[in-house]
Design a protein around this motif. Structure first.
Motif, PDB file in Angstrom:
ATOM      1  N   SER A   1       0.825  -1.208   0.000  1.00  0.00           N
ATOM      2  CA  SER A   1       0.000   0.000   0.000  1.00  0.00           C
ATOM      3  C   SER A   1       0.859   1.259   0.000  1.00  0.00           C
ATOM      4  CB  SER A   1      -0.932   0.008   1.213  1.00  0.00           C
ATOM      5  OG  SER A   1      -0.197   0.208   2.414  1.00  0.00           O
ATOM      6  N   SER A   2       2.161   1.077   0.198  1.00  0.00           N
ATOM      7  CA  SER A   2       3.108   2.195   0.241  1.00  0.00           C
ATOM      8  C   SER A   2       4.038   2.151  -0.961  1.00  0.00           C
ATOM      9  CB  SER A   2       3.932   2.129   1.537  1.00  0.00           C
ATOM     10  OG  SER A   2       5.103   2.914   1.441  1.00  0.00           O
TER      11      SER A   2
ATOM     12  N   ASP B   1     -12.011   8.995 -14.099  1.00  0.00           N
ATOM     13  CA  ASP B   1     -12.379  10.379 -13.792  1.00  0.00           C
ATOM     14  C   ASP B   1     -12.216  10.656 -12.300  1.00  0.00           C
ATOM     15  OD1 ASP B   1     -13.019  10.797 -16.444  1.00  0.00           O
ATOM     16  OD2 ASP B   1     -15.171  10.426 -16.157  1.00  0.00           O
ATOM     17  N   ASP B   2     -12.271   9.589 -11.498  1.00  0.00           N
ATOM     18  CA  ASP B   2     -12.117   9.700 -10.050  1.00  0.00           C
ATOM     19  C   ASP B   2     -11.501   8.410  -9.512  1.00  0.00           C
ATOM     20  OD1 ASP B   2     -12.300  10.468  -7.385  1.00  0.00           O
ATOM     21  OD2 ASP B   2     -14.447   9.998  -7.226  1.00  0.00           O
ATOM     22  N   PRO B   3     -10.237   8.128  -9.864  1.00  0.00           N
ATOM     23  CA  PRO B   3      -9.630   6.852  -9.470  1.00  0.00           C
ATOM     24  C   PRO B   3      -9.488   6.677  -7.966  1.00  0.00           C
ATOM     25  CG  PRO B   3      -7.968   8.342 -10.361  1.00  0.00           C
ATOM     26  CD  PRO B   3      -9.307   8.965 -10.628  1.00  0.00           C
ATOM     27  N   GLN B   4      -9.541   7.778  -7.210  1.00  0.00           N
ATOM     28  CA  GLN B   4      -9.410   7.686  -5.760  1.00  0.00           C
ATOM     29  C   GLN B   4     -10.757   7.525  -5.058  1.00  0.00           C
ATOM     30  OE1 GLN B   4      -6.454   7.204  -5.020  1.00  0.00           O
ATOM     31  NE2 GLN B   4      -5.544   8.022  -6.890  1.00  0.00           N
ATOM     32  N   THR B   5     -11.831   7.459  -5.825  1.00  0.00           N
ATOM     33  CA  THR B   5     -13.187   7.322  -5.276  1.00  0.00           C
ATOM     34  C   THR B   5     -13.434   8.368  -4.186  1.00  0.00           C
ATOM     35  OG1 THR B   5     -12.741   4.946  -5.507  1.00  0.00           O
ATOM     36  CG2 THR B   5     -14.899   5.556  -4.688  1.00  0.00           C
TER      37      THR B   5
ATOM     38  N   TYR C   1      -3.593   7.819  -1.393  1.00  0.00           N
ATOM     39  CA  TYR C   1      -4.383   7.183  -2.438  1.00  0.00           C
ATOM     40  C   TYR C   1      -5.380   6.197  -1.839  1.00  0.00           C
ATOM     41  CZ  TYR C   1      -0.680   9.032  -5.452  1.00  0.00           C
ATOM     42  OH  TYR C   1       0.201   9.851  -6.100  1.00  0.00           O
ATOM     43  N   GLU C   2      -6.483   5.993  -2.539  1.00  0.00           N
ATOM     44  CA  GLU C   2      -7.481   5.010  -2.118  1.00  0.00           C
ATOM     45  C   GLU C   2      -6.808   3.641  -2.067  1.00  0.00           C
ATOM     46  OE1 GLU C   2      -9.994   1.959  -1.945  1.00  0.00           O
ATOM     47  OE2 GLU C   2      -9.257   2.372  -3.971  1.00  0.00           O
ATOM     48  N   ALA C   3      -6.995   2.908  -0.966  1.00  0.00           N
ATOM     49  CA  ALA C   3      -6.188   1.728  -0.676  1.00  0.00           C
ATOM     50  C   ALA C   3      -6.383   0.580  -1.655  1.00  0.00           C
ATOM     51  CB  ALA C   3      -6.486   1.244   0.743  1.00  0.00           C
ATOM     52  N   THR C   4      -7.600   0.333  -2.113  1.00  0.00           N
ATOM     53  CA  THR C   4      -7.840  -0.795  -3.014  1.00  0.00           C
ATOM     54  C   THR C   4      -7.148  -0.584  -4.350  1.00  0.00           C
ATOM     55  OG1 THR C   4      -9.989  -1.182  -1.960  1.00  0.00           O
ATOM     56  CG2 THR C   4      -9.618  -2.200  -4.109  1.00  0.00           C
ATOM     57  N   PHE C   5      -7.290   0.599  -4.919  1.00  0.00           N
ATOM     58  CA  PHE C   5      -6.652   0.917  -6.195  1.00  0.00           C
ATOM     59  C   PHE C   5      -5.130   0.924  -6.045  1.00  0.00           C
ATOM     60  CE2 PHE C   5      -5.264   4.164  -9.386  1.00  0.00           C
ATOM     61  CZ  PHE C   5      -5.662   3.489 -10.528  1.00  0.00           C
TER      62      PHE C   5
END
Length: 282
Positions: free
Chosen positions: A64-65, A151-155, A104-108
């Motif tokens: 995640s890092s 358009d919003d990859p970080q949700t 960043y959003e963790a799943t992506f």
């Protein structure tokens, strides 16, 4: 696989561990990446029990890092001068939005950005070691993706829907594979993606609420981790897929992913977004 060096991410359980066991039996030298030291040590022991002559070692990394991903690549380079097989297996699904240390959003970030960056950092080793193979573990869940997710990859500006966010990340795995195969054309390195099946593992158990219960309810109808690993092992070791690149596999056979996963323009846009978010020119 004797003499082949394989790096597997997310190897401390489920299909990652079973992939490691199978490749160890085939004689590969294994480098297993895990986040938890105790679980990683237990995995090393399990692989050696399955294949007593196994050449296996571990490297700790939190995918995640992005800094940890860079450290993983550097540590691998310090130990090995070649890389024949890279299995980007680590995955994450959670039922609430979390943000990584990079914001960043963790799943992506965990499912896609980490593997985009790791592959970039080790790409020259793969090319120099050719013929080499890159295997990206995706999922049928990519069919749940939003086609406009970039358009919003970080949700950040919409309701968080776990399956949709997971689907976006798994779609990214396939689109990344397509873009990677295109850029590796003319080398002896191939890149393929796969759906392992609905596998009975600890995947999703870090979630809470109703999603965790749904995972448990579905467990009796899922396949074993050993069966789930078969396509990964096939793509890593089988002579039948030598030279095959840019494809998506289910049950060791080529399959047709969603129309979004076949969108070349979307694949190129994802590549550009991934370069920007990881700070590399891949």
């Amino acid at each position: 696989m004797d003499g082949k060096v394989c790096l597997i991410t997310g190897a401390t359980g489920g299909i990652g561990q079973e992939t490691a066991k199978a490749l160890a039996r085939l004689g590969a030298t294994l480098v297993l990446s895990g986040r938890d030291a105790a679980r990683t040590a237990a995995t090393i022991a399990a692989v050696r029990e399955a294949a007593p002559q196994a050449r296996v070692e571990s490297l700790l990394a939190d995918l995640s890092s992005l800094a940890s991903v860079r450290a993983l690549a550097q540590a691998f380079r310090e130990r090995h001068q070649r890389l024949d097989i890279l299995v980007n297996n680590a995955g994450l699904i959670i039922d609430r939005r979390e943000v990584t240390v990079d914001g960043y959003e963790a799943t992506f970030a965990t499912n896609h950005l980490s593997h985009f960056l790791l592959t970039h950092l080790l790409r020259d080793l793969l090319v120099a070691s050719g013929p080499a193979r890159i295997i990206n573990v995706s999922s049928f869940g990519h069919a749940f993706a939003n086609t406009d997710f970039l358009d919003d990859p970080q949700t950040a500006n919409q309701p968080y829907r776990p399956l949709r966010v997971y689907g976006n990340a798994k779609l990214s795995n396939i689109l990344f594979t397509k873009g990677l195969a295109k850029r590796l054309a003319g080398t002896q390195v191939t890149a393929n993606a796969l759906h392992p099946g609905a596998v009975r593992t600890g995947f999703g158990h870090n979630s809470q609420g109703i999603f965790r219960h749904l995972v448990k309810l579905g467990a009796p109808f899922m396949i074993s981790s050993e069966k789930g690993a078969r396509t990964s092992v096939y793509l890593a070791a089988s002579p039948e897929v030598a030279g095959v690149s840019g494809e998506y596999f289910i049950k060791c056979r080529k399959a047709k992913p969603s129309s979004a996963a076949r969108d070349e323009a979307l694949a190129e846009r994802l590549w550009q977004v991934s370069e920007e978010l990881t700070g590399v020119k891949a």
